[in-house]
Scaffold this active site. Structure first.
Site, mmCIF file in Angstrom:
data_model
loop_
_atom_site.group_PDB
_atom_site.id
_atom_site.type_symbol
_atom_site.label_atom_id
_atom_site.label_comp_id
_atom_site.label_asym_id
_atom_site.label_seq_id
_atom_site.Cartn_x
_atom_site.Cartn_y
_atom_site.Cartn_z
ATOM 1 N N GLY A 46 0.810 -1.201 0.000
ATOM 2 C CA GLY A 46 0.000 0.000 0.000
ATOM 3 C C GLY A 46 0.844 1.252 0.000
ATOM 4 O O GLY A 46 2.055 1.202 0.246
ATOM 5 N N PRO A 47 0.227 2.398 -0.265
ATOM 6 C CA PRO A 47 0.949 3.671 -0.274
ATOM 7 C C PRO A 47 1.504 3.996 1.110
ATOM 8 O O PRO A 47 1.073 3.420 2.122
ATOM 9 C CB PRO A 47 -0.132 4.685 -0.693
ATOM 10 C CG PRO A 47 -1.223 3.874 -1.301
ATOM 11 C CD PRO A 47 -1.190 2.549 -0.619
ATOM 12 N N LYS A 106 0.493 0.071 7.297
ATOM 13 C CA LYS A 106 1.082 -1.273 7.149
ATOM 14 C C LYS A 106 1.886 -1.655 8.391
ATOM 15 O O LYS A 106 1.716 -2.746 8.944
ATOM 16 C CB LYS A 106 1.973 -1.304 5.904
ATOM 17 C CG LYS A 106 1.236 -1.010 4.606
ATOM 18 C CD LYS A 106 2.131 -1.132 3.405
ATOM 19 C CE LYS A 106 3.225 -0.080 3.396
ATOM 20 N NZ LYS A 106 2.699 1.295 3.300
ATOM 21 N N GLU A 121 -6.488 33.339 -9.162
ATOM 22 C CA GLU A 121 -7.211 32.351 -8.354
ATOM 23 C C GLU A 121 -8.707 32.398 -8.632
ATOM 24 O O GLU A 121 -9.381 31.357 -8.637
ATOM 25 C CB GLU A 121 -6.929 32.586 -6.867
ATOM 26 C CG GLU A 121 -5.468 32.431 -6.461
ATOM 27 C CD GLU A 121 -4.902 31.072 -6.817
ATOM 28 O OE1 GLU A 121 -5.670 30.079 -6.801
ATOM 29 O OE2 GLU A 121 -3.702 30.990 -7.129
#
Length: 603
Positions: A194-195, A200, A416
């Site tokens: 996983g990222p 983990k 913006e």
């Protein structure tokens, strides 16, 4: 330290005896005098007695200025003037013979001390090197007979599927007979993929806390050293200890450091890392097997791992620990909010919806930053203001110095506003969440958009909207100030637009070239992949790809420029409000847009 005292004690005794001997033989001088000055003192009749020790004379003198004292004089070699003058003036002269033993001792004390210190240092270094050499190939894994991580499965939220998979492993360790009764065998290994920041390592800690079996933990980088054979030796030592304590768990964090694919990358060959990997493969599922040892590994680069490491029998299960969705983020926030004092009006669901793309570690950091801001502001509870500011800080960095130049500030405000107004007028783009002129990191201003749900699949119209919104800032600059005054502020926007448009053409098949994948080879040869410079694509097709990308971007830009010119009144009104307040939230922005008499949208 004991050897140091053994070597030093005789030398200290010898030095003390020599010093005492010298102290008993020679009076202590209170000052020094030159040889010429001595002759003057003798002529003046101030010298009463002279004691000679080799080439040093101690003079007992009494002068009107200093009174009685012992004075030390270094006598020149082969000088006899002072002696003749002393005889003439009837001054007592006593010549003392210095002991040969004292001379020898004084000459040898310092060399003996130096030799003793050197011998002690060499013996200590040899002992240390011997111990280090014996332990160099030993495993550096941390061992706990009963893991005390303080983390259980209840402390891990938002990854329920992964917890269910790992709960079976824990159940097997606690009650193997239940599984063996139906012929099920214990899994050899579990790979957590996983990222970064998705939990983990936290899952591994929870497994250790739940299993109540011996637990070994080590990082993949701790296997590899500069010396040949050390990595393989450490792998052997780790599994030897694990088998002695079976059933047990072995956790290898960042296994990609040692498990990268063997192949034809630059350098290739049989390097130390490959030897370590070969030994790991053998230990996990070789001739002898590893009965009772379950290996749990974590990585965020499963694409670079060797195929032999991933096959069943080594890592039987690959558990994907993905980025949390809204529901998972709410569960994660609840866990981390237990120790935080939140204001009753703070909605964790609102926080979860505001934090699309945040991993579990990001959410924990977010609440911690909000708590720090609350303390800094003298509050006893965390309000929505602190959470909102913390989100901005985590995403975009700390606030910078406000822009004082009115011209530059107005230009940034139009830029913006162009992004936000384009997104508001397009039907399939997420709504505006916030527009601000407060600088953060490299950005002079920022526009955020609200992600209502997790979008794993994007349509062509949504991708086109993303391109148009990214071009909105530059289009607003040109619509207001003219083409000659367009600035470099849109450089990052153009980079994103170009990458997205190229992916639409070469990867997603969303162009007139048809549903073709025309991506160039992006394999990283340094990861052990084969060296592939280009796919089988002709130069003519590459030119067509460039033309398609350019045409797509130019068409989008023309539409956005038309949109800005048609809504100039709305844009001016928003800019004035933004210049005054510096920050507008999504509700305020949409209210200003809704007050406009006429809006021109682009299909």
């Amino acid at each position: 330290m004991k050897n140091l005292w053994i070597w030093s004690l005789p030398l200290i005794v010898l030095a003390f005896i020599g010093w005492q001997e010298l102290a008993n033989q020679m009076p202590v001088a209170t000052s020094r005098m030159t040889y010429g000055r001595l002759l003057e003192y003798m002529q003046m009749g101030w010298v009463k007695r002279i004691d000679v020790y080799d080439r040093t004379a101690l003079i007992e003198a009494s002068s009107p200025e200093t009174g009685w004292q012992w004075i030390r004089v270094d006598l020149p070699a082969n000088s006899s003037d002072w002696l003749e003058q002393a005889k003439t003036l009837h001054i007592d002269v006593d010549v003392h013979a210095v002991s040969n033993w004292i001379n020898v001792a004084s000459n040898w004390i310092i060399p003996l001390i130096i030799i003793g210190v050197v011998i002690w240092l060499l013996s200590r270094s040899a002992s240390s090197n011997t111990t280090g050499a014996l332990n160099f190939g030993k495993s550096k894994a941390r061992f706990q007979m009963v893991a005390k991580t303080g983390i259980m499965f209840d402390d891990v939220a938002g990854i329920e599927e992964a917890k269910e998979e790992l709960a079976e492993v824990v159940a097997f360790l606690k009650n193997p007979s239940k599984f063996l009764a139906v012929g099920a065998s214990i899994p050899k290994g579990v790979l957590l993929v996983g990222p970064p920041g998705t939990g983990k390592t936290l899952l591994a800690k929870a497994i250790a806390g739940e299993a109540s079996v011996p637990f070994f933990s080590i990082s993949g980088s701790e296997f590899v050293e500069m010396f040949v054979g050390v990595g393989a030796s450490r792998v052997r030592d780790l599994f030897k200890k694990a088998k002695q304590n079976a059933p047990c768990l072995v956790f290898i964090d960042e296994i990609d450091a040692v498990g990268r694919q063997r192949g034809a990358g630059i350098g290739g060959g049989n390097d130390e890392r490959e030897q370590t990997l070969n030994q790991l493969l053998t230990e996990m599922d070789g001739f002898e097997g590893n009965t009772g040892v379950i290996v749990i590994a974590a990585t965020n680069r499963v694409d670079v791992l060797d195929a032999a490491l991933l096959r069943p029998g080594r890592f039987d299960r690959q558990i994907m620990v993905s980025m949390p969705d809204v529901k998972s983020r709410i569960a994660i926030l609840k866990v981390h909010a237990n120790q935080k004092k939140l204001h009753p009006q703070v909605s964790l669901e609102a926080v979860a919806r505001r934090t699309a793309g945040f991993a579990g570690a990001d959410l924990a950091n977010l609440l911690n930053e909000a708590a720090i801001l609350a303390v800094r502001r003298g509050l006893k509870q965390i309000t929505w203001k602190e959470i909102d500011d913390a989100i901005d800080r985590v995403i975009a960095g700390m606030e910078g110095t406000p822009i004082m130049d009115g011209k530059i500030k107005r230009l940034i405000a139009y830029h913006e506003t162009g992004h936000a107004l384009t997104a508001t007028l397009l039907p399939n783009h997420p709504p505006v969440q916030k527009v601000t002129l407060i600088p953060r990191r490299q950005a002079k201003g920022l526009t955020w958009f609200m992600q209502d749900n997790e979008r794993d699949l994007l349509s062509k119209s949504q991708l086109m909207s993303m391109i148009m919104v990214a071009l909105g800032g530059r289009a607003a600059e040109e619509a207001v100030f003219g083409n000659a005054e367009v600035t470099t502020g849109a450089s990052n926007d153009l980079q994103q637009v170009t990458n997205l448009a190229r992916q639409m053409v070469t990867r997603f098949g969303m162009s007139s070239l048809g549903p073709l994948c025309l991506e160039t080879g992006n394999e990283e040869i340094f990861l052990g992949r084969d060296m592939r410079l280009m796919p089988e694509v002709s130069e003519e097709v590459i030119a067509q790809i460039d033309a398609q990308v350019r045409g797509m971007i130019e068409a989008c830009y023309e539409k956005v420029l038309e949109l800005m010119q048609a809504n100039r009144v709305v844009m001016d009104r928003i800019v004035e409000e933004l210049m005054e307040k510096e920050t507008l939230d999504g509700k305020e922005f949409r209210q200003l847009v809704s007050q406009a008499a006429r809006l021109t949208a682009v299909n």
